[in-house]
Design a protein around this motif. Structure first.
Motif, short mmCIF file in Angstrom:
data_model
loop_
_atom_site.label_atom_id
_atom_site.label_comp_id
_atom_site.label_asym_id
_atom_site.label_seq_id
_atom_site.Cartn_x
_atom_site.Cartn_y
_atom_site.Cartn_z
N MET A 110 0.82 -1.19 0.00
CA MET A 110 0.00 0.00 0.00
C MET A 110 0.87 1.26 0.00
O MET A 110 0.54 2.23 -0.67
N ALA A 111 1.99 1.24 0.74
CA ALA A 111 2.89 2.40 0.76
C ALA A 111 3.47 2.65 -0.63
O ALA A 111 3.59 3.80 -1.05
N HIS A 112 3.78 1.56 -1.35
CA HIS A 112 4.28 1.70 -2.72
C HIS A 112 3.22 2.33 -3.61
O HIS A 112 3.51 3.26 -4.38
N ASP A 113 1.99 1.85 -3.52
CA ASP A 113 0.91 2.40 -4.34
C ASP A 113 0.69 3.88 -4.06
O ASP A 113 0.50 4.67 -4.99
N ASN A 114 0.73 4.27 -2.80
CA ASN A 114 0.57 5.68 -2.45
C ASN A 114 1.70 6.52 -3.03
O ASN A 114 1.46 7.61 -3.58
N LEU A 115 2.92 6.04 -2.91
CA LEU A 115 4.07 6.76 -3.46
C LEU A 115 3.93 6.92 -4.97
O LEU A 115 4.14 8.02 -5.50
N PHE B 205 9.83 -4.32 -0.61
CA PHE B 205 9.86 -2.90 -0.95
C PHE B 205 10.29 -2.71 -2.39
O PHE B 205 11.19 -3.38 -2.88
N SER B 206 9.66 -1.74 -3.04
CA SER B 206 9.98 -1.47 -4.44
C SER B 206 11.25 -0.62 -4.55
O SER B 206 11.66 0.02 -3.58
N PRO B 207 11.87 -0.62 -5.72
CA PRO B 207 13.04 0.23 -5.92
C PRO B 207 12.72 1.71 -5.66
O PRO B 207 13.54 2.43 -5.09
N HIS B 208 11.53 2.14 -6.05
CA HIS B 208 11.14 3.53 -5.82
C HIS B 208 11.09 3.84 -4.32
O HIS B 208 11.51 4.90 -3.88
N GLN B 209 10.56 2.90 -3.54
CA GLN B 209 10.50 3.11 -2.09
C GLN B 209 11.90 3.20 -1.50
O GLN B 209 12.18 4.07 -0.67
N ARG C 157 16.33 -4.21 -6.38
CA ARG C 157 15.27 -4.85 -7.17
C ARG C 157 14.21 -5.39 -6.21
O ARG C 157 14.53 -5.86 -5.13
N GLN C 158 12.97 -5.31 -6.64
CA GLN C 158 11.89 -5.80 -5.77
C GLN C 158 11.89 -7.32 -5.77
O GLN C 158 11.99 -7.96 -6.81
N THR D 32 5.48 6.75 7.56
CA THR D 32 5.13 7.17 6.21
C THR D 32 5.29 6.06 5.18
O THR D 32 4.44 5.89 4.32
N TYR D 33 6.37 5.32 5.26
CA TYR D 33 6.69 4.36 4.21
C TYR D 33 6.64 2.90 4.66
O TYR D 33 6.99 2.01 3.90
N ASP D 34 6.24 2.65 5.89
CA ASP D 34 6.12 1.29 6.43
C ASP D 34 7.43 0.51 6.35
O ASP D 34 7.44 -0.69 6.11
N MET D 35 8.56 1.19 6.54
CA MET D 35 9.86 0.54 6.51
C MET D 35 10.49 0.64 7.90
O MET D 35 10.53 1.72 8.49
#
Length: 117
Positions: free
Chosen positions: A1-6, A59-63, A48-49, A84-87
């Motif tokens: 979900m954090a990736h989708d929001n980003l 976690f995605s590369p963007h995250q 890489r994811q 914010t990012y669930d990390m």
């Protein structure tokens, strides 16, 4: 979900924030960020994811790149990233260390030089 929001906020077509908002938030232009994400993925498999042990996407590369840049740009504490990012804190620190090493490896020849007198 954090990736989708980003992605919805900054990277997808018709994103919530404009190019100028992106530049103010990340201190670089979006196309430079995208090139950076692409380059670090090519050099370091950490970016890489992957699937976790439960088979869920990690976690995605963007995250990961976002976390590293925000920590450097704003001196964000690692525990603020969890909200914010669930990390987790440890993953944030690992990501930052991997990012540093990868950037030096990628751009050392082009941008870094020996000190002169």
């Amino acid at each position: 979900m954090a990736h989708d929001n980003l992605m919805n906020n900054y990277f997808n077509p018709n994103s919530v924030y404009t190019e100028e908002d992106f530049k103010c938030r990340f201190w670089i232009r979006r196309h430079v960020f995208e090139r950076l994400v692409h380059n670090v993925q090519q050099v370091n498999p950490y970016f890489r994811q992957k699937l976790d042990r439960a088979g869920c996407p990690g976690f995605s590369p963007h995250q990961k790149v976002t976390i590293a840049l925000r920590m450097m740009a704003y001196a964000f504490p690692t525990d603020a990233m969890d909200d914010t990012y669930d990390m987790s804190e440890s993953t944030c620190l690992d990501t930052l260390a991997e990012f540093y090493e990868t950037i030096v490896h990628l751009y050392k020849e082009e941008y870094l030089r020996e000190p002169n007198q």
